[in-house]
Write an enzyme that holds these catalytic residues in place. Structure first.
Site, mmCIF file in Angstrom:
data_model
loop_
_atom_site.group_PDB
_atom_site.id
_atom_site.type_symbol
_atom_site.label_atom_id
_atom_site.label_comp_id
_atom_site.label_asym_id
_atom_site.label_seq_id
_atom_site.Cartn_x
_atom_site.Cartn_y
_atom_site.Cartn_z
ATOM 1 N N ASP A 162 3.015 6.086 -2.763
ATOM 2 C CA ASP A 162 2.629 6.749 -1.514
ATOM 3 C C ASP A 162 3.577 7.880 -1.166
ATOM 4 O O ASP A 162 3.166 8.929 -0.683
ATOM 5 C CB ASP A 162 2.715 5.795 -0.322
ATOM 6 C CG ASP A 162 2.062 4.463 -0.508
ATOM 7 O OD1 ASP A 162 2.022 3.975 -1.641
ATOM 8 O OD2 ASP A 162 1.630 3.901 0.510
ATOM 9 N N GLU B 297 -7.443 0.463 -7.067
ATOM 10 C CA GLU B 297 -6.996 -0.892 -7.408
ATOM 11 C C GLU B 297 -8.151 -1.861 -7.627
ATOM 12 O O GLU B 297 -7.922 -3.043 -7.853
ATOM 13 C CB GLU B 297 -6.028 -1.403 -6.340
ATOM 14 C CG GLU B 297 -4.734 -0.605 -6.373
ATOM 15 C CD GLU B 297 -3.702 -1.075 -5.347
ATOM 16 O OE1 GLU B 297 -4.050 -1.881 -4.473
ATOM 17 O OE2 GLU B 297 -2.555 -0.609 -5.432
ATOM 18 N N GLN C 225 -10.340 3.004 -3.484
ATOM 19 C CA GLN C 225 -9.721 4.177 -2.871
ATOM 20 C C GLN C 225 -9.898 5.362 -3.820
ATOM 21 O O GLN C 225 -10.041 5.183 -5.023
ATOM 22 C CB GLN C 225 -8.245 3.919 -2.667
ATOM 23 C CG GLN C 225 -7.473 3.697 -3.969
ATOM 24 C CD GLN C 225 -6.282 2.797 -3.770
ATOM 25 O OE1 GLN C 225 -6.303 1.638 -4.165
ATOM 26 N NE2 GLN C 225 -5.246 3.311 -3.165
#
Lengths: 794, 794
Positions: B362, B488, B593
């Site tokens: 991130d 993921e 995502q």
């Protein structure tokens, strides 16, 4: 590796002369006795020294939490581990003041011998105590194949030189202290003191212990009784405490006047019946054993084995070690399965705590294909056990968002115990192996009652699994994505060829069986639409093929992966999984165990001979055999494509897996599937037996070292003996109606009294394939030539 | 979800009126104060009630074993977890006989307000004790952005009706009791009593505690000092015990004559320096704070923030909530990074113990792309931290059989702490994100010294990783097999497009940087051959494409997988990972995502506009946004392909992620990357800013609800303000040499004093794409229209 000159090479026994503490744990596995219900490792009577003490009861386990650093939906949170139950084989001896312990004093001679026909473990030891007193200790141990709950020991101690005072303590010991194990993840987690004492009792020459397992709540009882035969003045005392039952015999003995005793031991256990019921069950078995008596038990055992060998024996001329090994393997197969009624067949049988005592796909994929021809009733029992676990398998499928049954990758009781799903739950092929075992059992026995009550349900629920696990793509092809095939150096890949082809057979078998038994199928809610869905999926099953290389990729994309850097891999870096991360193994072309090659074997009907030859050569170059479940399959296909000496080398590796401790973990128990692999390599490899549907085919051919191979198979009410020599194969029907066979592509009929002999055509397979550096199987022929052999029978 | 009418919508603050215990834990995260070194959750002064007490120091962690049900080579065996350090924010109050606790008596009013410009948390409470005595308690709390080791609290208590006796206990508390957490695997493992007391001291109005962490062996000191301002007769006592430092102030106060105190708190910690050194460091910082005084700290804080907002502020007209949210997000980004010198940027900053306080990709992939334009020095610090962990990353690569550096998927200290490698270690793209952050930092700052001493080494070691992770196939294409991309809900796949394209950039950047700095490159053993190898691999990088569907599969085979059965998935079964097994998510077309869509953003130069439109539409249909790291990226690409209202909806989701607790885990800490996502969605989304190499492009366009967007970016010594309204974009250079820009494909030059205004061309993107049922982002426009809004500023 046990290359121990003391393991004598004998056709009908395994004999160890002398005792090397370094190989004690391995020899305890090799000399284990079992009937599939009770398992006693080959520990010394006096208990110490030991590698791993082990007494097991099939299905008796303890629960342990499965911890995850990062949990996830559907991860099993509780595991099952086989436990060391009450040890009933312990007989301690005090010689004057010294405990009989071979580590002290002087061991003049020691011999252990496992007799495959008598089904007993014999021991003779001559020992001189540190004080200089010499005795001969002899024992004969059996775990009864006829009386399921019973084991017994004949024990004798005699002074060699002068009169002595001896004390013999015959014991039942619960919660034995076990050596701690660490390091190798394949080794089992040992549970300390898993048994809670409930009841103990001793009187006369008897004692009994009753225990509960702490978490799994199983009740188990062990009882012992004795016949004591000693000189006048011999004294006997029985006593008990919560974890110990003991009968103590004291005697003054002299040369020619030994002390003898027979120890009868019985076990009972249950997860549902009451403690008194379990206690009484053990006592009843004990009463029956005592009534039978030692000689009676011995005779029953021999009778049982005579019958088994008449059905199962394999004769190999030209390689005495293989001859011994195949009988050793079949004997342990029998021990692992004979009386396992209502329980699964653990990967290690009941010979050790390796793999935590779990049952895997080994039983259906390797053991049952042999067992079905030799001891079909054991197959029916083991598959009935699978059926008894269906409620758990249906739950598991539901939890995973699938239909039908998802049988566990590893279990004792039925729940999934695999804590690493990419190499556990994702290996759905276990379900196809179960279905395949059902299909084979029916093909061979035509046991309609079994198919209606057990087989059909297993076929239907596994077919439902496959139908929900795969999907039709836009072209209509049926794909099964994200599953793990047999090769544990790949995982979670798309369209594993073995899996897809086995699923195809599963789907078809379910549709066929449902059609045969419409009423039973309706009870399982199978309708025409569902059957059509199975047939459609089977018909449209996608099988990847690499047209550039002209081979089948093990799974989609496999042949695009980088080939493992074998040149940079050191010999001591095998098995690779202990030295390299799974992430790297998974993404490279390196194969732990036959996967595509297993498809060539089990689904040989789906490949052309040319494809088999190319595929085999391709996968030979990248297969490292870090699993015991590979050599026999490679042997079979090597033989099919004509590389007979290579087939022979793989046969030897499979046959000697435990005798030579190839995988360095025989200490934890025997590799039952690898042991039966010697039969697979001989019968399906060298003799080329294939049995698709009702067609029984042979393509026999011997490697240069062997002069003759002979074996018997029972099927469809017949018993057929096949004898192969260098030029000829002879088919002799020993029992039953005439049977059609195919010899090297040519149909024949064999009838009682009319053996058929046929010549073996020559074959020119071309250059033999190569293996990764250092991973070629040991060349058996040159080992024989150079005389690296164990001594022949004396 | 917090749809709490009490969160007032104000442009420069977050204000909570009233206090709902149900949202206490969330509000503690939202109102957390931090400077990137110290983090104090917005716990009430008096400590209770609380959701999760939290005081953190960046880099202070404890070790915990990582247990596996089935271990494997290379699995990390020790994890790191952020710990709750000595709590210095506690100020308890006794009113006559009653402890001030809002759960008892009557809370007449309560207000918390986080001021983004002053950088303080203000609180006012009027409370009547169960006995009927009323007080007003006011406090102002700050964690200094200027004095890194310092926090302070101004505290006042005043009776509302009649004179009272009050006791104020200002405390340092170590090993606070924490609530136990279970269930959600994302929640952190809470460590109980991680601190070992070494030293405690109290005198005058001061107290100090020194502790060691048990396993990680870090030493930490916390000191406090006070200025007490009370009526005559006010008494003060200081005392300490191993886990408690306490200054007790007793006073009799009356309306108009409050008791006031200022509490200065300082922290020091080290893993290498001695205990006295750490103690003295904390005391020195405390002395400086006291010297600065409360007003001085306030003024410094305001000055620091004035400077920040001058560089960083974003103005949004037409949606007051978004205006507030983007400032809230930038404020917390600043708090997470400002003074984190020498440490990483945790996913939750220092606002909670979520994700165990770990740093993930991130920081480089989402936070730094914003931070580089607003606070580049913080980027240099965070990347220097990565460099400081290189020894561990080099070791990890070696352990995995790779070259160069394999940075951890999650860590505090530098070692890999991911206990599930398919979604951890296999996500090698973190290495490309680090390299990309290095490249961007250099492109924007031209900081040569950084490139030579930090950047080059990071680029070289990550390039080496990619070179060894991939291989050239027989056609010469460079493939990267068996890795996990950002999504993921897929894992361990071949040729993840995002990963391959980011690796391509990494390889090229390393070669370019090594060419720029030949001497430094040589010191890293880079030669021409190696650079050529990087360029070759980059040039030959394989990017899969599905010509039938006309889209890029996220990874090889992805588009052959079955599409997730969204119709059968219930609304309460999200996030899917809590209700479905990974095995099933991995093998279906369902995206957690942005992954391929993130590639469209970060490597937009590798796709045509038509490909972007088709790919975006394809992935919208299967993306469920079960991660906070998705909405901003989807917003950016929605805007690029012209779906402005959809871009706006995703912008709102990112911006309100924590303010509305979209993921239901704001209690564990804020999603720093999602918070900066509002800037990404505004600047790179609506304004279409792209910065490839030295080309700064804009393609601005507003959704129908917004009337104006204005923001500032600093780069290459310039400061550029961009203002967008419905028809026009205006580029104003605030500082520096003239700069070339591209507006909607047309080059322009902007100079100081010569703003450039350009019209915004219309766009016809066609039908907006669809999302899985129920997973469409909340339509922002209709929410505004129907007035579901928080109250405006009062």
């Amino acid at each position: 590796m046990i290359r121990h000159p003391a393991f004598a090479c004998e056709p009908w026994s395994l004999r160890l002369t002398g005792l090397d503490v370094d190989v004690l744990a391995q020899s305890e596995s090799l000399f284990a006795l079992s009937n599939g219900h009770i398992g006693w490792r080959g520990n010394l009577d006096e208990g110490e020294p030991h590698g791993l003490p082990g007494s097991y009861l099939s299905g008796v386990y303890e629960l342990r939490p499965l911890p995850y650093p990062e949990g996830g939906y559907g991860y099993p949170e509780s595991g099952q581990t086989v436990i060391n139950v009450t040890n009933g084989k312990l007989i301690r001896l005090l010689v004057n003041d010294e405990p009989f312990d071979i580590r002290y004093g002087q061991l003049r001679s020691h011999e252990l011998s496992l007799d495959f026909r008598d089904g007993v473990l014999r021991r003779t030891a001559e020992w001189e105590s540190p004080d200089g007193y010499a005795v001969r200790v002899s024992s004969v141990r059996l775990v009864s194949l006829v009386q399921r709950a019973v084991a017994a020991i004949w024990y004798e101690v005699e002074p060699l030189d002068e009169p002595l005072r001896v004390v013999v303590q015959s014991e039942l010991v619960a919660n034995e202290q076990l050596p701690s194990v660490a390091g190798d993840p394949r080794a089992t987690a040992v549970l300390e003191a898993p048994l809670l004492a409930c009841e103990d009792d001793a009187r006369d020459v008897r004692a009994r212990l009753v225990h509960l397992t702490r978490e799994s709540g199983l009740c188990l009882a062990a009882s012992m009784d004795h016949v004591v035969d000693g000189p006048p003045g011999t004294g006997v005392v029985a006593e008990s405490s919560p974890d110990l039952g003991r009968v103590t015999v004291t005697a003054s003995i002299s040369p020619g006047h030994p002390l003898r005793l027979v120890k009868f031991v019985s076990y009972g256990w249950s997860g549902s019946r009451s403690r008194p019921a379990v206690r009484d069950q053990a006592d009843a078995a004990l009463a029956a054993a005592r009534q039978t008596g030692w000689d009676g038990l011995l005779a029953e055992q021999r009778g049982y084995l005579d019958d088994f060998w008449a059905r199962a024996d394999v004769q190999v001329d030209g390689d005495a070690e293989i001859q011994q090994a195949v009988r050793f393997g079949l004997f342990h197969m029998l021990q692992a399965t004979a009386r396992g009624e209502g329980r699964g067949i653990p990967a290690k049988g009941l010979t050790g705590s390796g793999y935590e005592g779990h049952c895997f796909w080994d039983s259906e994929a390797f053991v049952m294909p042999v067992l079905t021809y030799l001891l079909p009733e054991a197959v029916a029992h083991a598959l009935s056990w699978r059926q008894s676990t269906l409620p758990m398998a249906l739950d598991r499928a539901r939890q995973l968002g699938l239909r039908g049954a998802a049988f566990p990758w590893r279990t004792i009781h039925g729940e999934e115990c695999s804590g690493y799903w990419p190499a556990g739950t994702a290996a759905f092929h276990v379900n196809a192996a179960i279905a395949d075992a059902v299909t084979r059992y029916f093909d061979i026995t035509q046991d309609e009652a079994f198919e209606k009550t057990v087989g059909l349900e297993l076929l239907v629920q596994t077919a439902r699994l496959w139908r929900s696990l795969g999907h039709h793509d836009t072209e209509g092809a049926f794909r099964i994505a994200g599953v793990t095939g047999p090769d544990e150096y790949s995982a979670v890949a798309d369209n594993n060829v073995y899996t897809n082809l086995m699923a195809q057979r599963n789907l078809r078998a379910a549709a066929d069986a449902a059609k045969r038994h419409p009423a039973e199928a309706r009870r399982l809610d199978v309708d025409e639409e569902e059957m059509a869905g199975w047939r459609d999926a089977a018909q449209a099953m996608y099988v990847p093929y690499d047209p550039v290389l002209g081979v089948h990729p093990q799974s989609d994309n496999f042949t695009n992966h980088q080939v493992w850097d074998f040149a940079a891999t050191k010999p001591d870096q095998y098995p690779l999984m202990l030295y390299f991360p799974y992430f790297d193994l998974y993404r490279k072309q390196v194969v732990k165990q036959a996967d595509l090659v297993l498809a060539l074997h089990r689904r040989g009907d789906a490949f052309t001979p040319e494809q088999k030859a190319r595929d085999f050569a391709y996968y030979e170059r990248i297969t490292v055999r870090d699993s015991s479940l590979s050599a026999c399959t490679q042997s079979v296909i090597a033989a099919e494509v004509g590389h007979m000496d290579l087939a022979y080398d793989y046969l030897a590796e499979a046959a000697l897996m435990d005798l030579e401790d190839v995988e360095h973990n025989t200490r934890d128990g025997l590799h039952i599937a690898a042991l039966v692999g010697s039969w697979i390599a001989l019968v399906e490899g060298l003799a080329g037996m294939r049995h698709h549907g009702d067609l029984l085919c042979f393509a026999p051919r011997l490697p240069s070292a062997l002069t003759r191979l002979s074996f018997t198979v029972s099927l469809l009410g017949r018993r057929l003996r096949v004898t192969v020599d260098r030029e000829t194969a002879t088919y002799t029907l020993l029992a039953g109606e005439p049977i059609k066979i195919v010899h090297c592509g040519r149909p024949d009929t064999v009838a009682m009294g009319a053996p058929v002999s046929r010549p073996i055509p020559p074959i020119s397979p071309g250059e033999p394939p190569t293996q990764p550096p250092g991973r070629r199987p040991a060349p058996r022929q040159s080992m024989l030539d150079t005389g690296i052999r164990r001594p022949a029978a004396t």
